[in-house]
Scaffold this active site. Structure first.
Site, PDB file in Angstrom:
ATOM      1  N   ASP B 100      71.748 -56.139  67.679  1.00  0.00           N
ATOM      2  CA  ASP B 100      72.447 -56.843  66.378  1.00  0.00           C
ATOM      3  C   ASP B 100      72.422 -55.383  65.705  1.00  0.00           C
ATOM      4  O   ASP B 100      71.796 -54.544  65.794  1.00  0.00           O
ATOM      5  CB  ASP B 100      72.043 -57.889  66.048  1.00  0.00           C
ATOM      6  CG  ASP B 100      70.587 -57.554  65.327  1.00  0.00           C
ATOM      7  OD1 ASP B 100      69.728 -56.952  66.183  1.00  0.00           O
ATOM      8  OD2 ASP B 100      70.144 -58.164  64.450  1.00  0.00           O
ATOM      9  N   ASP B 133      71.070 -47.159  65.557  1.00  0.00           N
ATOM     10  CA  ASP B 133      70.498 -48.407  65.168  1.00  0.00           C
ATOM     11  C   ASP B 133      71.111 -49.538  65.830  1.00  0.00           C
ATOM     12  O   ASP B 133      71.859 -50.317  65.049  1.00  0.00           O
ATOM     13  CB  ASP B 133      70.221 -48.273  63.960  1.00  0.00           C
ATOM     14  CG  ASP B 133      69.217 -49.442  63.393  1.00  0.00           C
ATOM     15  OD1 ASP B 133      68.457 -50.030  64.361  1.00  0.00           O
ATOM     16  OD2 ASP B 133      69.042 -49.994  62.113  1.00  0.00           O
ATOM     17  N   GLU B 167      67.247 -58.641  64.983  1.00  0.00           N
ATOM     18  CA  GLU B 167      66.356 -57.792  64.033  1.00  0.00           C
ATOM     19  C   GLU B 167      66.750 -57.429  62.908  1.00  0.00           C
ATOM     20  O   GLU B 167      65.783 -57.424  61.761  1.00  0.00           O
ATOM     21  CB  GLU B 167      66.069 -56.509  65.134  1.00  0.00           C
ATOM     22  CG  GLU B 167      64.954 -55.769  64.794  1.00  0.00           C
ATOM     23  CD  GLU B 167      65.187 -54.679  63.353  1.00  0.00           C
ATOM     24  OE1 GLU B 167      64.141 -54.253  62.878  1.00  0.00           O
ATOM     25  OE2 GLU B 167      66.396 -54.429  63.272  1.00  0.00           O
ATOM     26  N   GLU B 168      68.052 -57.188  62.546  1.00  0.00           N
ATOM     27  CA  GLU B 168      68.565 -56.735  61.227  1.00  0.00           C
ATOM     28  C   GLU B 168      68.343 -57.946  60.254  1.00  0.00           C
ATOM     29  O   GLU B 168      68.767 -58.037  59.003  1.00  0.00           O
ATOM     30  CB  GLU B 168      69.966 -56.445  61.184  1.00  0.00           C
ATOM     31  CG  GLU B 168      70.178 -55.081  62.087  1.00  0.00           C
ATOM     32  CD  GLU B 168      69.528 -53.864  61.681  1.00  0.00           C
ATOM     33  OE1 GLU B 168      68.678 -53.841  60.808  1.00  0.00           O
ATOM     34  OE2 GLU B 168      69.432 -52.649  62.335  1.00  0.00           O
ATOM     35  N   ASP B 200      63.275 -47.356  68.160  1.00  0.00           N
ATOM     36  CA  ASP B 200      64.197 -47.933  67.000  1.00  0.00           C
ATOM     37  C   ASP B 200      63.533 -47.255  65.706  1.00  0.00           C
ATOM     38  O   ASP B 200      63.732 -48.020  64.635  1.00  0.00           O
ATOM     39  CB  ASP B 200      63.816 -49.554  67.160  1.00  0.00           C
ATOM     40  CG  ASP B 200      64.931 -50.205  66.074  1.00  0.00           C
ATOM     41  OD1 ASP B 200      66.041 -49.443  65.624  1.00  0.00           O
ATOM     42  OD2 ASP B 200      64.380 -51.499  65.653  1.00  0.00           O
ATOM     43  N   HIS B 450      72.039 -47.950  58.808  1.00  0.00           N
ATOM     44  CA  HIS B 450      72.395 -48.954  57.723  1.00  0.00           C
ATOM     45  C   HIS B 450      73.185 -48.420  56.528  1.00  0.00           C
ATOM     46  O   HIS B 450      73.500 -48.995  55.581  1.00  0.00           O
ATOM     47  CB  HIS B 450      70.749 -49.295  57.023  1.00  0.00           C
ATOM     48  CG  HIS B 450      69.826 -50.165  57.876  1.00  0.00           C
ATOM     49  ND1 HIS B 450      68.889 -51.007  57.399  1.00  0.00           N
ATOM     50  CD2 HIS B 450      69.909 -50.352  59.142  1.00  0.00           C
ATOM     51  CE1 HIS B 450      68.224 -51.708  58.263  1.00  0.00           C
ATOM     52  NE2 HIS B 450      68.919 -51.142  59.244  1.00  0.00           N
TER      53      HIS B 450
END
Ligand SMILES: [Zn+2]
Ligand SMILES: [Zn+2]
Ligand SMILES: [Zn+2]
Ligand SMILES: [Zn+2]
Lengths: 480, 480
Positions: B100, B133, B167-168, B200, B450
């Site tokens: 994700d 990411d 995960e996010e 990661d 991000h």
């Protein structure tokens, strides 16, 4: 000279008509801060001018120029000025009021439609936006004119009116008009004005009418602290950089003590302590700690002494921390190190404080405290806006007339109050015309001007109308 | 055992194919935080499962239950788990990654479409959401599998995969799955796993590959101070009441010094100072004050000493003030006394600090400081969330293998880093499986995960693929 009985009776017997007229006024959503409502503000100006004219007032619209609102250039609503009576043997009183209102929507939490006056006969309250701020008081003057016109009574004084439609949006255009008009000297619309009466504030409580003779000034600042080029993640950088929030909070913590004492050196210079004479005045006011605590909804009064409390909110300077722009302000838990943060705070000023002098002291102190922190963030102190305090002489015949009128109508000695906030036009008028200004409120402390469910008590509207009329008669009496 | 030449050559000669595959992955906008994109996250799970299957990995979808998002109950995207190899003479490595991504829109400030991989051959950078990411690293593993499958090479170790799609958004559902699966003992999917590799995170700079062996924990708090029943006007009440902002700012100013030293008593208990041996490790890292200052975009490093700076962000606790909820946070100058304000701050934790212990100390200290202020406001200290720190043993063969692989591929000794932030799944896996966990990043410090214009360098993708493969060969070598 007490107001004639037929005037007072007329007011009582025409209460329903007066309330209907207030309903007409409230129904025009004259919101000055909303570009989409600008035509309604102009419509309200027209309505008011028509009302004044029918009672023999010569009115004019004063164009005030344009403004930029929501990205559009808009014409400002005109001021409505009026003149009735020109008898050199009578005093001339200038009346100020505003016919614009704050925004309101039913779903803000109103129980009834804000722009439909809801008259609740049981509680004796009339709900609606503008009911107390400031359409009710303006209509009080219309009621007085109506009574005299209908009864064929001569007014005891000459009257001049200045009604504006931008008060809730910074009175744009009005200051310039008043100063340029005043500068015309003997040719000025205001030439010959002996005193001013403004009805646009509130009683100190819900029981006692009052005369208001002072307003605090204000000086508003922001402290801008910067560090990184963009917001940082506290996990990645926390512990390795000087963080702007840490710097800002350290500085903000040094401005005012928890008990309200301002910590900026020199800020109290020249502010006299109250002598026993002045203390007695505050002791004499009909007010209590519980009046304050029920008004604010919390047991947070910073003194148990009534006079200390009243002086705290009326006649002494104060400093409030308002908030921080640029930091995380939502719900939840965001792990951000904000890059640039602006701390907002303001001081309320009293004579002899001036924004200019206070700004020097504020800036010097903050820069000194910042230097002590030895941080690598950068600092900027910005003065955003301000205005001086105003205090009037309560021994003036203008106040004496208002006191007698209050005692005649309410059978009560009025509270003599100062207000903590500012009504900037008061100072403009006082400074330009150089005559005594009286604030003579119509509504009560719990009217909720600017809030949801704004109201005016029917008794305040009706007795208030008698008060305004009686005040004119008392002025005439004293003037003899 | 260095990776075989045909594997390394295959990676170089298939670079374009690998980049195309990354383009396919980036084109699926698998944003876990956006309910409207949930189907794309599931599509991404399917895509990944198909890719793994074609190279001989047995895959399964693990349902993780439901969540409530934007008021709707949504099925969580399944985890994709996979298994290849079951040779008891080989080590078994568990690989974790997430498919994700963070939200992205072109008009956030992207130079290109975020969900179209933009390959800039001149700069050697590939721009797109998820490029670094964490789709790039996941695809690194696909590339390794592709090479071995196509060349008919046996993998040097048994592999297990756990790829998640949340995960996010807090890894919802994964912790429960990992603990309940581990609890099955010999019947567990993770039975026999000897070590874990997670790709990661990022290099410390833009030059030097690194192995990461520690993460700080976190404890997030809010201090809620209340006073009046509603926001007050500072003109009317300023000077007569205890103001919540004054109280809150006073307390927030007592948490951390401008230089970053935490002022809460006992907070450093048990946190050892670095000995000369440890200091040498930080001195050995390829990093400088200007690396930090250019990354944060300001000359705000809180030390001139490289090791001190690195320890500040990696191995020592820190405290950041994030912001205030409930106070004025807009532009302009609002004269409000906010009724209830919540100050947000968090500590980054290192061993032996635990959220439980720190919470006791934080609460006791704040309550004590609050009592000293003698205000009539009320106080509440709330622990919002937290997690322990994690530190791995770098002498373990898992790290030794990664070091040798790095030296073989990059001809550089890796930086050994700790990270200031938390990757909570690391701790979940380490605690449940009880084996060594290695963080082996693929991307560089400036990749902008991000952020807008997230990128992965082509060289990091290609050399990174060789690194992941080589790491498996070095594990096999050491395991002999
Ligand atoms: Zn008003
Ligand atoms: Zn108003
Ligand atoms: Zn990630
Ligand atoms: Zn991420």
């Amino acid at each position: 000279m007490v107001a004639p009985k037929n005037f007072l009776d007329f007011v009582d017997s025409n209460a329903d008509k007066f309330i209907d007229r207030l309903g007409e006024a409230v129904a025009i959503p004259s919101i000055s801060g909303d570009a989409a409502r600008r035509e309604d503000v102009k419509k309200m100006a027209q309505w008011l001018s028509n009302q004044l004219s029918q009672y023999g007032v010569e009115t004019q619209f004063v164009p005030l120029g344009t403004q930029v609102l929501d990205g559009k250039t808009l014409e400002l609503p005109p001021a409505v000025i009026g003149k009735i009576g020109n008898d050199p043997s009578k005093k001339t009183i200038l009346i100020y009021g505003h016919f614009d209102v704050q925004p309101a929507q039913k779903d803000d939490g109103w129980n009834t439609e804000p722009f439909e006056l809801h008259v609740d006969k049981d509680s004796g309250k009339m709900f609606g936006r503008g009911s107390t701020d400031d359409k009710g008081p303006i209509l009080g003057w219309l009621n007085v004119l109506d009574a005299h016109h209908t009864l064929g009574l001569a007014l005891p004084v000459n009257l001049r009116f200045v009604f504006e439609g931008m008060e809730e949006s910074g009175s744009e255009g009005l200051d310039e008009y008043i100063s340029s008009e005043t500068a015309k000297g003997t040719g000025s619309y205001f030439h010959g004005v002996d005193a001013v009466c403004i009805s646009d504030n509130y009683w100190l409580n819900t029981r006692t009418p009052c005369l208001t003779y002072g307003l605090r000034g204000i000086a508003y600042y922001q402290i801008v602290v910067s560090g990184p080029g963009a917001d940082l993640h506290s996990g990645i950088y926390g512990g390795s950089v000087y963080e702007p929030m840490t710097t800002l909070i350290a500085i903000m913590s040094k401005l005012v003590a928890p008990n309200g004492r301002i910590l900026i050196p020199g800020v109290y210079d020249g502010v006299q302590a109250a002598d026993s004479n002045e203390l007695e005045k505050y002791d004499a006011l009909d007010y209590s700690v519980s009046d304050l605590e029920s008004a604010v909804g919390g047991r947070i009064a910073n003194s148990d002494d009534k006079a200390t409390l009243l002086m705290g909110k009326m006649r002494n300077p104060s400093l409030s921390l308002h908030g921080i722009e640029g930091a995380f302000s939502g719900t939840g838990a965001k792990t951000v190190i904000p890059a640039t943060v602006s701390g907002k705070f303001s001081l309320r000023l009293v004579p002899p404080q001036t924004p200019e002098d206070i700004t020097q002291k504020v800036t010097a102190y903050i820069e000194e405290e910042f230097a002590k922190l030895q941080t690598k963030n950068t600092l900027k102190v910005e003065y955003l806006h301000g205005g001086k305090a105003w205090v009037a002489d309560t021994n003036h015949w203008n106040f004496e007339a208002a006191r007698r009128a209050t005692e005649a109508v309410y059978l009560q000695t009025p509270n003599y109050t100062r207000e903590g906030g500012s009504i900037p036009v008061t100072l403009t008028i006082a400074d330009n015309l150089g005559v005594n200004v009286l604030l003579l409120p119509m509504g009560r402390a719990d009217d909720g001007a600017h809030s949801t469910n704004e109201k005016l008590d029917i008794s305040n509207f009706i007795q208030g109308t008698k008060l305004l009329g009686s005040y004119l008669y008392e002025v005439a009496e004293i003037a003899k």
